[in-house]
Design a protein around this motif. Sequence first.
Motif, PDB file in Angstrom:
ATOM      1  N   THR A 251       1.083  -1.201  -0.069  1.00 35.04           N
ATOM      2  CA  THR A 251       0.133   0.343  -0.398  1.00 35.04           C
ATOM      3  C   THR A 251       0.994   1.063   0.451  1.00 35.04           C
ATOM      4  O   THR A 251       2.080   1.398  -0.333  1.00 35.04           O
ATOM      5  N   LEU A 252       0.190   2.248  -0.488  1.00 35.11           N
ATOM      6  CA  LEU A 252       1.158   3.844  -0.479  1.00 35.11           C
ATOM      7  C   LEU A 252       1.537   3.850   0.838  1.00 35.11           C
ATOM      8  O   LEU A 252       2.855   4.539   1.259  1.00 35.11           O
ATOM      9  N   PHE A 253       1.116   2.960   2.281  1.00 31.30           N
ATOM     10  CA  PHE A 253       1.797   3.077   3.438  1.00 31.30           C
ATOM     11  C   PHE A 253       3.119   2.401   3.786  1.00 31.30           C
ATOM     12  O   PHE A 253       3.474   1.924   5.323  1.00 31.30           O
ATOM     13  N   GLY A 254       3.545   1.400   2.892  1.00 31.93           N
ATOM     14  CA  GLY A 254       4.147   0.759   2.844  1.00 31.93           C
ATOM     15  C   GLY A 254       3.714  -0.549   3.245  1.00 31.93           C
ATOM     16  O   GLY A 254       5.002  -1.829   3.674  1.00 31.93           O
ATOM     17  N   ARG A 257      -0.143  -5.670   0.860  1.00 29.22           N
ATOM     18  CA  ARG A 257      -2.013  -5.614   0.372  1.00 29.22           C
ATOM     19  C   ARG A 257      -2.181  -6.765   0.436  1.00 29.22           C
ATOM     20  O   ARG A 257      -2.076  -8.533   0.516  1.00 29.22           O
ATOM     21  N   THR A 258      -3.245  -7.338   2.016  1.00 33.09           N
ATOM     22  CA  THR A 258      -4.160  -8.089   2.005  1.00 33.09           C
ATOM     23  C   THR A 258      -5.883  -7.168   1.898  1.00 33.09           C
ATOM     24  O   THR A 258      -5.687  -6.924   1.497  1.00 33.09           O
ATOM     25  N   HIS A 259      -6.916  -8.596   1.533  1.00 38.12           N
ATOM     26  CA  HIS A 259      -7.892  -8.051   1.391  1.00 38.12           C
ATOM     27  C   HIS A 259      -8.188  -9.832   2.916  1.00 38.12           C
ATOM     28  O   HIS A 259      -7.884 -10.472   2.672  1.00 38.12           O
ATOM     29  N   ARG A 260      -9.338  -9.734   3.325  1.00 40.52           N
ATOM     30  CA  ARG A 260      -9.813 -10.362   4.096  1.00 40.52           C
ATOM     31  C   ARG A 260     -11.055 -11.282   3.124  1.00 40.52           C
ATOM     32  O   ARG A 260     -12.224 -10.567   2.752  1.00 40.52           O
ATOM     33  N   THR A 272      -0.647 -13.401  -7.920  1.00 38.72           N
ATOM     34  CA  THR A 272      -1.529 -12.080  -8.404  1.00 38.72           C
ATOM     35  C   THR A 272      -0.623 -10.883  -7.689  1.00 38.72           C
ATOM     36  O   THR A 272      -0.732  -9.740  -8.730  1.00 38.72           O
ATOM     37  N   ALA A 273      -0.195 -10.774  -6.423  1.00 38.87           N
ATOM     38  CA  ALA A 273      -0.297  -9.674  -5.820  1.00 38.87           C
ATOM     39  C   ALA A 273       1.586  -9.384  -6.256  1.00 38.87           C
ATOM     40  O   ALA A 273       1.942  -8.327  -5.797  1.00 38.87           O
ATOM     41  N   GLY A 274       1.962 -10.372  -6.187  1.00 40.41           N
ATOM     42  CA  GLY A 274       3.671 -10.841  -5.837  1.00 40.41           C
ATOM     43  C   GLY A 274       3.971 -10.979  -7.361  1.00 40.41           C
ATOM     44  O   GLY A 274       4.951 -10.281  -7.534  1.00 40.41           O
ATOM     45  N   LEU A 275       4.440 -12.617  -7.368  1.00 37.33           N
ATOM     46  CA  LEU A 275       4.947 -12.922  -8.755  1.00 37.33           C
ATOM     47  C   LEU A 275       4.879 -13.145 -10.086  1.00 37.33           C
ATOM     48  O   LEU A 275       5.299 -12.367 -10.581  1.00 37.33           O
ATOM     49  N   ALA A 276       3.482 -11.863 -10.188  1.00 40.39           N
ATOM     50  CA  ALA A 276       3.147 -11.592 -11.580  1.00 40.39           C
ATOM     51  C   ALA A 276       3.509 -10.766 -12.053  1.00 40.39           C
ATOM     52  O   ALA A 276       4.205 -10.801 -12.875  1.00 40.39           O
ATOM     53  N   ASN A 364       9.636  -5.044  -1.591  1.00 39.13           N
ATOM     54  CA  ASN A 364      10.306  -3.468  -1.954  1.00 39.13           C
ATOM     55  C   ASN A 364      10.773  -3.801  -3.089  1.00 39.13           C
ATOM     56  O   ASN A 364      10.967  -3.284  -4.277  1.00 39.13           O
ATOM     57  N   SER A 365      11.756  -4.920  -3.372  1.00 38.47           N
ATOM     58  CA  SER A 365      12.182  -5.332  -4.554  1.00 38.47           C
ATOM     59  C   SER A 365      11.455  -5.488  -5.824  1.00 38.47           C
ATOM     60  O   SER A 365      11.426  -5.215  -7.087  1.00 38.47           O
ATOM     61  N   VAL A 366       9.956  -6.233  -5.702  1.00 39.79           N
ATOM     62  CA  VAL A 366       9.066  -6.437  -6.694  1.00 39.79           C
ATOM     63  C   VAL A 366       8.807  -5.331  -6.902  1.00 39.79           C
ATOM     64  O   VAL A 366       8.090  -4.263  -7.975  1.00 39.79           O
ATOM     65  N   THR A 367       8.051  -3.767  -5.948  1.00 42.86           N
ATOM     66  CA  THR A 367       7.814  -2.289  -5.976  1.00 42.86           C
ATOM     67  C   THR A 367       8.926  -2.163  -6.791  1.00 42.86           C
ATOM     68  O   THR A 367       8.579  -1.311  -8.167  1.00 42.86           O
ATOM     69  N   LEU A 368      10.253  -1.659  -6.343  1.00 38.48           N
ATOM     70  CA  LEU A 368      11.106  -1.311  -6.919  1.00 38.48           C
ATOM     71  C   LEU A 368      10.931  -1.785  -8.491  1.00 38.48           C
ATOM     72  O   LEU A 368      11.394  -0.766  -9.437  1.00 38.48           O
TER      73      LEU A 368
END
Length: 386
Positions: A251-254, A257-260, A272-276, A364-368
Amino acid sequence: MTAAATRRRDPGNRSEMPDDVSLPPELAALFHQIYDDLTTGTNYPDPRQLKDQLDTWIRHMLYSPTDLADILKAVSAIHDALTARIITHHVSVFKTRDHRSVPGAFCWIAMGSDARQEQVVRTDQDNALIYADPPRSQEKDWDAYFADLAGQVVTDLDRFGFSLCKGDVMATNPQWRGSLTRWRQSLDQWIGSAEPADIRILTILLDFRPVYGDFPMARGLLDRVFDLFQKNPAVNHYLTRDDLLFSSPKTLFGRIRTHRIPGCRACFNIKTAGLAHLINGIRILALNHGIFSPSTLARLAGLKDQKIIDAGEYEQYLEAFYHLNRLKIGSHLNRDRHPDLPVNCVDLTTLSKTKKKQLKTVLNSVTLLQKQIQRNYSMKWMNFFN
């Protein structure tokens, strides 16, 4: 190996233990037992027995010090051998029982994680079929044969644990089965399109590997994919935009990101949120620098060799790839213990502080990488035209 050499290399029609794979003796023995049964055994394999063998073998590898790259290559060789066995079996049945011979040359294609040789546990299918151009008077007969063959192969892959693709990216779908000429016509349409659906099709095809049949025919089509890609630089923008349509891992606050969901207070989708995002970014970088292997690991090595990324970035992305893949594999193999969790989900509330910190570092690496791709290949002015 240079990009050109990788592109020209003919992988042949048989799977075997890759030369650069190193497995402990007991795991190598299990590999050869399964592989030999698939390639030279007289009886058609039993789905339940083979699934049990594969699960046992894979668990042993994952809990051993075996490098993940070796595990991926060895399992890919088994998957290829199984697919080849299924195809040859049904071609033989068609010929002996139904008196229907193969009408012409064809090639069975793997796509997605199977093409990248990153499919350790059984996931859903992504495949296609290319066949030679038939005589005009026999077009319907040829497609009827290959439609029936595709139906049998896809059904048997499902029986062996490779579930049907929810998006219908399989050779049973006429969109993913056709003559060489029709494939070329479709490529011309997809490569020049700004439609998100067409861009996703192109993304699937950029991870493309022949598994059985006429490899030179498939390789010629693959060359066309890359030639069209290089002639249309705007495709980079669309591929980047498509990746950004999906949520970033943090998220913008670092925070991660998860969902319930029912039964899980903080579900993080590893795929979908990481490897892809990681795979997409490495793919775009690699293709823009003439690295045409579908393997993410080979693409990474090529980028480092060409000094497109430095040694530090290479280690960061490699660690992220390994870490996320091991999490994904663990989520699949532990389905019996957590049957209510969605596939590829890790519940962050079950992770220790150390493991959460490791995951944050990896993301962090994925976001970079995401930011680098967006900076280099996103053409914001094009958003006004589509």
